[in-house]
Design an enzyme around this catalytic site. Structure first.
Site, PDB file in Angstrom:
ATOM      1  N   GLU A 286      32.135 -48.601  42.520  1.00 16.43           N
ATOM      2  CA  GLU A 286      31.982 -47.391  41.636  1.00 16.43           C
ATOM      3  C   GLU A 286      33.346 -47.423  40.737  1.00 16.43           C
ATOM      4  O   GLU A 286      34.363 -47.591  41.020  1.00 16.43           O
ATOM      5  CB  GLU A 286      31.846 -46.287  42.432  1.00 16.43           C
ATOM      6  CG  GLU A 286      31.769 -45.018  41.589  1.00 16.43           C
ATOM      7  CD  GLU A 286      31.853 -43.834  42.347  1.00 16.43           C
ATOM      8  OE1 GLU A 286      31.468 -42.633  41.911  1.00 16.43           O
ATOM      9  OE2 GLU A 286      32.447 -43.689  43.555  1.00 16.43           O
ATOM     10  N   LYS A 351      24.286 -42.463  37.348  1.00 23.69           N
ATOM     11  CA  LYS A 351      24.409 -41.780  38.485  1.00 23.69           C
ATOM     12  C   LYS A 351      23.424 -40.235  38.593  1.00 23.69           C
ATOM     13  O   LYS A 351      23.756 -39.429  37.591  1.00 23.69           O
ATOM     14  CB  LYS A 351      25.673 -41.413  39.014  1.00 23.69           C
ATOM     15  CG  LYS A 351      25.898 -40.504  40.504  1.00 23.69           C
ATOM     16  CD  LYS A 351      27.331 -40.474  41.111  1.00 23.69           C
ATOM     17  CE  LYS A 351      27.502 -39.778  42.439  1.00 23.69           C
ATOM     18  NZ  LYS A 351      29.150 -39.752  42.533  1.00 23.69           N
ATOM     19  N   CYS A 401      28.042 -43.735  45.433  1.00 18.73           N
ATOM     20  CA  CYS A 401      28.596 -42.847  46.213  1.00 18.73           C
ATOM     21  C   CYS A 401      27.871 -41.869  47.029  1.00 18.73           C
ATOM     22  O   CYS A 401      26.896 -42.251  47.736  1.00 18.73           O
ATOM     23  CB  CYS A 401      29.737 -42.281  45.231  1.00 18.73           C
ATOM     24  SG  CYS A 401      30.940 -41.213  46.145  1.00 18.73           S
TER      25      CYS A 401
END
Length: 531
Positions: A286, A351, A401
């Site tokens: 990430e 995301k 994440c």
């Protein structure tokens, strides 16, 4: 007369002392339950304790009012949350510029809020006690509240009881039907069964029934696990060779422009090293690229030249910004980019599930003194589409994440066609704490739920590979540079969970609501009979 008064005072004193002793005994039981809860998760991994961890809590609320039970449950949740996620303080102090005392206060507020779920759990038990058989309702109510924790007000699906069993794959295989919630149900069923058999005041026959049902549930789950795992080795699967790169970039320098070239050079060096293994795809963590890939021309060209020299596909995390119409402001996205071997941009994913305190502040009006910890440019926005990308003939998706802790979100990528799952993350925010190990353990359930192998790239660890049965194939050490490569199988089936999602959790929610309605109706009926 004096003797009578003295005797009365003595009786009152003894009664007060007895009540105090009972109160502190209950608090002791609650503390024991919270301690067991802490120990079942990484770094301790005493998963066997999970099967008895809630017996002290259930014992502590016996003969209490619903109000007293709520306090005891809340206290258990408060202590358990502090013991498992204390590491949020590290992120606030180190990267959010929040004073230590305010960080601790924020943790207490967070733990107090999450403790409400445990409080509600035992409050409901006491409200329906003596009106509805509790044996099966205890695990159903618990699962309903775990499910609510993923969606209500402050979504934080961390430390589900089922996750404690990630090292016991014979038990966890039922997750391909029920999701992690089924494993939580099973663990809580055993707790309820043991409490009913040993401590409850039900009949002997009811105690025997509780033990038999508990034993059968465990046996069926373990039998299913054994059946699935015994067939796993016989499958002939097509594989894809994936390499993950762990750059071990210190969070303190990650967004310092003076270190931009150093970071790029680190990933280039490690990628060139692992490219000798001829992987089909290389994965960086990430926000591994410390610049705006679509706008910063010079580092963008370096990336293109690198991927051409590697002669393979490259998936990496970075930032994307978009202007706000009619203003001079802009929004940023935490994104993943896919480059082809010739340097072309093949795909981008933004995301969808943001990190509380990291990318947004929950209860912002209440926690006005806390800024977002992330150093991303502009206000971080959530993406809206679960993208499926393609490298050669392999369809895959990437989750970023915190997203990997949301079962229903991850399954949507697989339901759209992904045959491999990639997880990219940066757990450096939380320092040398159990956060990375806890986060990694949850990924094993995403693999089982969708029967899809996972490759995980983390900035400072833990990076690794997980097979479709939740078994860890390979993992890195933390806080070291690392490169790993593995042939992982492509998904060959679609599970019940992938198709239908949290149906089991919804069933538990319906059962819990039904129990509450039945309890209310029963109480009103009895009140009418007394009148």
């Amino acid at each position: 007369m004096e003797t009578s008064l003295s005797d009365s005072l003595t009786v009152q004193t003894e009664a007060t002392a007895e009540r105090t002793l009972v109160r502190w005994s209950r608090i002791g039981l609650v503390t024991l339950s919270a301690l067991c809860f802490i120990l079942i998760f990484p770094p301790f991994n005493l998963e066997a304790l999970a099967w008895v961890a809630f017996v002290p809590l259930l014992l502590s609320i016996r003969d209490t009012s619903p109000k007293e039970a709520f306090f005891l449950g809340w206290l258990s949740g408060l202590l358990g949350t502090i013991g498992t996620v204390y590491w949020v303080v590290v992120a606030m102090v180190s990267y959010g510029n929040v004073p230590s005392w305010l960080s601790v206060l924020s943790l207490l507020l967070m733990a107090s809020f999450l403790g409400l779920y445990s409080g509600a759990f035992v409050w409901l038990i006491r409200r329906i006690a003596a009106r509805i058989p509790l044996f099966l309702m205890i695990p159903a109510i618990w699962v309903a509240l775990e499910y609510a924790r993923a969606y209500l007000l402050f979504p934080f699906p961390w430390s589900y009881v089922g996750y404690s069993q990630y090292l016991t794959p014979i038990i966890t295989q039922i997750a391909d039907t029920t999701g992690v919630y089924g494993v939580s149900f099973l663990v809580m069923l055993v707790n309820a069964g043991l409490y009913a058999a040993v401590f409850s005041r039900i009949s002997r026959r009811a105690k025997q029934t509780a033990l038999i049902v508990t034993a059968c549930a465990v046996a069926i789950s373990a039998g299913y696990g054994e059946f699935v795992l015994s067939g796993a080795s016989r499958l002939e699967e097509k594989t894809v060779k994936v390499a993950v790169v762990q750059g071990n970039i210190d969070q303190g320098i990650k967004w310092n422009s003076a270190f931009k070239q150093h970071i790029l050079d680190t990933y280039a060096r490690l990628s060139t090293k692992i490219a000798k293994e001829k992987p089909d795809l290389i994965v960086w963590p990430e926000t591994a690229a410390p610049f705006l890939f679509l706008y910063d021309a010079e580092p963008q060209q370096q990336m293109i030249n690198l991927v051409r020299s590697l002669n393979t596909f490259l998936l990496f995390g970075g930032l994307q910004v978009t202007p706000v119409n009619g203003t001079r402001e802009y929004h940023s996205f935490n994104s993943a980019f896919l480059l082809s071997p010739n340097g072309g941009l093949l795909g981008q994913y933004n995301k969808m599930q943001l990190v509380p305190f990291g990318e947004y502040v929950p209860f912002k009006k209440l926690l006005f003194f806390i800024d977002r910890i992330t150093t991303a440019i502009g206000e971080v926005q959530a993406g809206t589409v679960p993208e499926v990308m393609q490298a050669n003939d392999t369809l895959f998706s990437v989750v970023i994440c915190f997203e990997s802790t949301f079962p229903n979100l991850v399954r949507k990528f697989v339901d759209r066609g992904a045959r491999v799952l990639l997880i990219i993350t940066n757990d450096a925010w939380y320092g040398r704490s159990p956060a990375a190990a806890q986060h990694f353990s949850m990924a094993t359930f995403r693999a089982i739920e969708n029967r899809t192998a996972i490759a995980r790239a983390a900035n400072t660890g833990i990076s690794g590979f997980i097979d479709p049965y939740g078994r860890i194939l390979q993992q890195s050490e933390e806080y070291v540079e690392a490169t790993l490569v593995h042939d992982i199988p492509l998904r060959t089936t679609t599970t019940f969970y992938t198709r239908h999602g949290d149906l089991f959790a919804w069933f538990c929610c319906a059962a819990a609501v039904g129990a509450i309605i039945a309890a209310i109706a029963t109480r009103r009926t009895r009140a009418g009979e007394r009148q």
